[in-house]
Design an enzyme around this catalytic site. Structure first.
Site, PDB file in Angstrom:
ATOM      1  N   ARG A 245      46.920  66.734  56.264  1.00  0.00           N
ATOM      2  CA  ARG A 245      47.957  65.726  56.423  1.00  0.00           C
ATOM      3  C   ARG A 245      49.139  66.075  55.519  1.00  0.00           C
ATOM      4  O   ARG A 245      48.956  66.588  54.418  1.00  0.00           O
ATOM      5  CB  ARG A 245      47.439  64.330  56.045  1.00  0.00           C
ATOM      6  CG  ARG A 245      46.621  63.656  57.154  1.00  0.00           C
ATOM      7  CD  ARG A 245      47.524  63.279  58.319  1.00  0.00           C
ATOM      8  NE  ARG A 245      46.797  62.673  59.427  1.00  0.00           N
ATOM      9  CZ  ARG A 245      46.300  63.346  60.451  1.00  0.00           C
ATOM     10  NH1 ARG A 245      46.402  64.657  60.491  1.00  0.00           N
ATOM     11  NH2 ARG A 245      45.693  62.721  61.441  1.00  0.00           N
ATOM     12  N   GLU A 274      57.437  64.548  58.583  1.00  0.00           N
ATOM     13  CA  GLU A 274      57.443  64.823  60.027  1.00  0.00           C
ATOM     14  C   GLU A 274      58.127  63.688  60.784  1.00  0.00           C
ATOM     15  O   GLU A 274      57.919  62.524  60.454  1.00  0.00           O
ATOM     16  CB  GLU A 274      56.001  64.984  60.533  1.00  0.00           C
ATOM     17  CG  GLU A 274      55.317  66.233  60.018  1.00  0.00           C
ATOM     18  CD  GLU A 274      53.920  66.411  60.603  1.00  0.00           C
ATOM     19  OE1 GLU A 274      53.662  65.874  61.708  1.00  0.00           O
ATOM     20  OE2 GLU A 274      53.095  67.073  59.971  1.00  0.00           O
ATOM     21  N   HIS A 292      52.531  71.323  63.101  1.00  0.00           N
ATOM     22  CA  HIS A 292      51.428  70.368  63.309  1.00  0.00           C
ATOM     23  C   HIS A 292      50.713  70.649  64.630  1.00  0.00           C
ATOM     24  O   HIS A 292      50.642  69.806  65.522  1.00  0.00           O
ATOM     25  CB  HIS A 292      51.940  68.928  63.273  1.00  0.00           C
ATOM     26  CG  HIS A 292      50.850  67.934  62.967  1.00  0.00           C
ATOM     27  ND1 HIS A 292      51.094  66.730  62.369  1.00  0.00           N
ATOM     28  CD2 HIS A 292      49.497  67.967  63.186  1.00  0.00           C
ATOM     29  CE1 HIS A 292      49.955  66.064  62.231  1.00  0.00           C
ATOM     30  NE2 HIS A 292      48.978  66.797  62.715  1.00  0.00           N
TER      31      HIS A 292
END
Length: 322
Positions: A245, A274, A292
């Protein structure tokens, strides 16, 4: 039941649900209009990946929403405890993407130790005129075999990463306060299986021992797991990979460590900001970057779609019986 798969679902999962009598809609709804759409269209199931959030305000605004499913592992984009406290069923697909994430970790590792991420940038621009200079620049790579990889978080993805590491001839150390040991099975040639028992150790010991460190833990709160203090305890020239993460590593502290040489390379798939990562990361010459995509393989998405479908079909059948 009517299902809104707001971040999409693999065709195999959609087909399975529709064959079981569910209505599945994959038209993307903006977050700001999501509650209105759920209520207007009568959706009882919301399926998300990482783009859509399901917070308290959305849950409260949609009284007929019964299920919230996350296609993937981490559920930090869902207020899980609150949703369950008010009678919603929240579920995810914890095992479906383990192999794809583990493979991405090793894609980054091989990429970094042989400077491929930078070579692929420079060869199209300078390869014709500065071939020998680039050859010298990238001629001091290293091998993974015989090195120690530290895996922080030893659940399904961490253990899948360990399988690949053992297959590459690496020594594996792992840290996880919830797991004391794990038996890792490595399949050789599709036939022979070798098992290795790995005892976990405190994270502080892992930081001192590891040549490479890969993170596989959920994000809890706002504090980074790896900050200046943790970086200082690592070996000089350590290589880090974060496919867990964004925000697990203090990004500015990481840039400082890369600039000083404390960290040799970093492979980053997830970012704190993000979808607008810090420019300091995107332009850094020692960082291998992906947007990602840890679970973004066709095989993983098929497994995720099937797991979501199987859970909902089984739950619906159970409700019908009861």
């Amino acid at each position: 039941m009517k299902i809104l798969a707001n971040d999409g679902i693999a065709p195999i999962g959609k087909q399975k649900l529709e064959a079981a009598g569910f209505t599945v809609v994959t038209d993307k709804v903006d977050q700001a209009q999501l509650a209105d759409a759920i209520n207007k269209e009568g959706y009882e199931v919301l399926l998300v990946r990482s783009a859509t959030t399901a917070r308290k305000d959305l849950i409260d605004a949609c009284p007929n929403l019964k299920y919230i499913g996350r296609g993937g592992v981490g559920m930090d984009n869902i207020d899980v405890e609150y949703a369950r406290s008010v009678g919603r069923t929240v579920f995810n697909t914890p095992g479906a993407s383990s192999q794809s994430v583990a493979e991405l970790v090793f894609a980054h590792l091989f990429n970094m130790v042989r400077f491929l991420y930078d070579s692929n940038r420079q060869m199209p621009v300078k390869g014709e005129t500065e071939f020998n200079t680039l050859k010298k620049k990238y001629g001091k790579g290293s091998e993974l075999r015989g090195k120690t990889i530290g895996i922080i978080g030893f659940g399904r993805i961490g253990q899948a990463t360990a399988q690949y590491a053992l297959g590459c001839g690496m020594k594996v150390v792992a840290s996880d306060p919830g797991i004391s040991s794990a038996t890792i099975t490595v399949e050789v040639g599709g036939v022979e299986k070798v098992t290795v028992e790995i005892q976990t150790i405190p994270m502080e010991e892992l930081l001192k021992q590891a040549d490479f460190i890969s993170l596989h833990v959920p994000k809890i709160g706002d504090k980074a797991l790896i900050g200046k203090e943790e970086l200082a305890k690592m070996k000089d020239g350590v290589v880090l990979v974060n496919s867990a993460r964004g925000g697990m590593i203090d990004e500015l502290a990481l840039v400082e460590a890369l600039n000083s040489g404390k960290v040799a390379h970093a492979g980053i798939d997830v970012f704190q900001n993000e979808p607008t990562p810090k420019k300091e990361l995107l332009s850094h010459p020692k960082i291998s970057l992906t947007p990602h995509i840890g679970a973004a393989t066709e095989e993983a998405q098929d497994r995720i779609g099937e797991e979501l479908a199987d859970f909902l079909i089984a739950s619906y059948k159970q409700q019908t019986v009861s």
